[in-house]
Design an enzyme around this catalytic site. Structure first.
Site, short mmCIF file in Angstrom:
data_model
loop_
_atom_site.label_atom_id
_atom_site.label_comp_id
_atom_site.label_asym_id
_atom_site.label_seq_id
_atom_site.Cartn_x
_atom_site.Cartn_y
_atom_site.Cartn_z
N ALA A 21 -21.29 -23.51 -16.09
CA ALA A 21 -21.51 -22.08 -16.36
C ALA A 21 -21.91 -21.27 -15.14
O ALA A 21 -21.95 -20.03 -15.23
CB ALA A 21 -22.57 -21.94 -17.45
N THR A 22 -22.23 -21.94 -14.03
CA THR A 22 -22.55 -21.14 -12.84
C THR A 22 -21.36 -21.10 -11.88
O THR A 22 -21.44 -20.52 -10.80
CB THR A 22 -23.78 -21.73 -12.09
N ALA A 26 -16.20 -19.60 -14.73
CA ALA A 26 -17.06 -19.02 -15.76
C ALA A 26 -17.40 -17.58 -15.40
O ALA A 26 -17.34 -16.68 -16.24
CB ALA A 26 -18.33 -19.85 -15.90
N ARG A 54 -24.99 -28.00 -13.55
CA ARG A 54 -25.85 -28.89 -12.77
C ARG A 54 -26.68 -28.09 -11.78
O ARG A 54 -27.83 -28.39 -11.55
CB ARG A 54 -25.01 -29.93 -12.07
N LYS A 153 -6.56 -26.98 -16.04
CA LYS A 153 -5.72 -27.79 -15.17
C LYS A 153 -6.46 -28.10 -13.86
O LYS A 153 -7.39 -27.37 -13.54
CB LYS A 153 -4.43 -27.04 -14.86
N LYS A 187 -1.11 -14.57 -21.37
CA LYS A 187 -0.74 -13.22 -20.92
C LYS A 187 0.16 -12.55 -21.96
O LYS A 187 1.10 -13.18 -22.45
CB LYS A 187 -0.01 -13.29 -19.56
N HIS A 245 1.90 -23.46 -14.43
CA HIS A 245 2.33 -22.13 -14.87
C HIS A 245 3.85 -21.95 -14.86
O HIS A 245 4.43 -21.45 -15.81
CB HIS A 245 1.73 -21.05 -13.95
#
Ligand code: BG6
Length: 475
Positions: A21-22, A26, A54, A153, A187, A245
């Site tokens: 999350a850091t 994110a 972490r 990925k 998209k 992609h």
């Protein structure tokens, strides 16, 4: 499986767990997307975001300040009242690979707070090297039996590592609870390829080798690696962009009409295309590296990593036999575009006098955030003769639907995960088929060509589509 994309209604109550999350993903994509979904009232009433990393910030307030500024930077000015209500639903818990006890109890607290009976999603926004150990850690949690997992990925780096990763995932998650993200499929412009092809009798009958003689899928990027040396050195452009992609785009262009717009039907048709792909001829693949790449901070001074790929691909089935698909992407190129060009065969007889450029016989899909479709056609120049000129028919999606509220790719895909709709996600079978195809090429890649920054890549790549050349640059 689900009823398909575009389902209405709010997702069921959810605890969404973001691991990593850091990190960059994110901050750049997930938090801005979740906040917008929140503002659009598209998140469930009962929703809690458990964030974990972490590299732990000192406390929850410091973490929330980081999220707030990420949303501000990547999404723009913040509705502060909305933010305060959103922030109440966020908790933060530090974690490590092997010890998930604190995380598990944070998820359990959030579940209780929402009154129990909630769905749980694990979003892995972590480096690929950490994926397997984190999956094993999550596998020990009680809630994992019913949880969904979202992965970014690369899904392995070759067939062997992909199979190993898939086997680990399948120890704890059924196929329909595994959501592999390719954000291009989120998209609007990419989903519109399906609408164009399968909602219009105008196109479907001519969408085959009898009428189409080439396809170009061109995604040049102007940006260089922007400090992502570690990522580029370990991944390279083939694994970052082409095997993901650009082949997903190829799948959307080439797949046969699905009998339903749901995950099973779409995946089935994509798999048929991937099975029909001819192993790429290394002589028809160009790997490039921009000049100055080796001087970027964190890059090996003798790095052989490709920052550019162009290649010719064939789909050997009844629909596409003999039609070359030209794929190109790279960093530090002359322009940033996402353009698909479909070239149609010439009429059998030339009855009009004079010559007109043969690019007047193309359908051009601009897959930008302001999606546009052009049909470039020959038209009669008004006047006393039958002189032909170049004409352009144009559809601009945002102009055509000014009241619509387009979703950014991650917004759409996060919503689909919570709705339990895997239609726009990649299956295990697709991943393994593609690696099977690419392994020999990646084991013996073509020699690296260097190209100047701001160019269209190595000269060899410019010549790949033959005399006609690439549709871009469009002068
Ligand atoms: C990411 C790649 O998946 O897609 C990047 O890792 C690339 O290297 C990016 O720049 C392009 O996506 P978009 O949506 O910005 O065109």
């Amino acid at each position: 499986m689900s009823t398909g994309p575009g389902q209405e209604g709010l997702p069921a109550p959810h605890v969404l767990v973001v691991l990593g999350a850091t990190g960059d993903l994110a901050r750049r994509k997930l938090f801005p997307a979740l906040f917008r979904l929140w503002l659009l009232d598209l998140l469930p009433e009962k929703f809690h975001l458990v964030c974990s990393a972490r590299a732990a910030p000192e406390n929850r307030d410091v973490f929330l300040t980081m999220v707030h500024s990420a949303v501000e930077v990547y999404r723009g000015a913040i509705d502060e009242a909305g933010w305060r209500r959103f922030a109440e639903r966020i908790s933060f818990v530090p974690t490590s690979d092997d010890d998930g006890a604190d995380l598990e109890s944070a998820i359990s607290d959030a579940t209780k707070e929402l009154g129990g009976d909630v769905h749980c999603v694990y979003y892995l926004a972590i480096p690929p090297s950490a994926t397997e150990s984190v999956v094993r850690m999550l596998g020990k949690f009680d809630i994992t039996d019913s949880a969904k997992i979202v992965l970014e990925k690369p899904f392995g780096t070759d067939l062997e590592s992909a199979r190993r990763l898939n086997a680990t995932l399948r120890e704890f998650f059924d196929e329909e609870r595994i959501y592999r993200i390719d954000h291009f499929l989120g998209k609007e412009a990419v989903q519109n390829i399906l609408a164009l092809r399968f909602a219009n009798g105008l196109f479907q009958p001519v969408w085959n080798q009898q009428h189409i003689c080439y396809v170009q899928i061109d995604v040049p990027e102007e940006i260089d690696i922007q400090g992502r040396a570690d990522f580029m050195e370990s991944t390279g452009t083939f694994r970052d962009m082409i095997s993901t992609h650009l082949f997903q785009l190829l799948g959307f262009v080439a797949l046969a009409p699905p009998s339903r717009l749901d995950a099973w039907s779409l995946r089935h048709e994509m798999v048929k295309i991937f099975r029909a792909l001819r192993p790429p001829d290394p002589k028809r693949v160009v790997f490039g590296q921009y000049e100055g790449y080796r001087e970027e901070a964190g890059v090996d001074e003798s790095s052989g990593v490709e920052t550019f790929v162009a290649m010719e691909v064939y789909v050997d089935d009844w629909c596409w036999i003999g039609v070359p698909f030209y794929l190109r992407t790279g960093k530090a190129l002359a322009a940033a575009r996402r353009t698909i060009t479909i070239g149609f065969r010439e009429p059998p007889l030339k009855v009009f006098p004079g010559d007109v450029d043969d690019t007047c016989n193309e359908l051009v899909l601009e897959l930008t955030d302001d999606p546009k479709i052009f049909a470039d056609v020959r038209a009669k120049v008004p006047g006393p003769t039958f002189e032909l000129g170049r004409g352009r028919m144009r559809l601009a999606l945002l102009e055509a639907f000014p009241e619509a509220e387009p979703l950014e790719a991650y917004e759409r895909l996060l919503l689909d995960v919570m709705r339990g709709d895997p239609t726009l996600f990649i299956s295990t079978e697709q991943v393994e088929l593609l690696w099977q195809l690419f392994d020999p090429l990646l084991d013996e890649p073509p020699p690296l060509q260097h190209y100047p920054r701001g160019s269209w890549g190595p000269r060899e790549a410019l010549q790949l589509p033959g005399e006609r050349g690439w549709r871009l640059p469009d002068s």
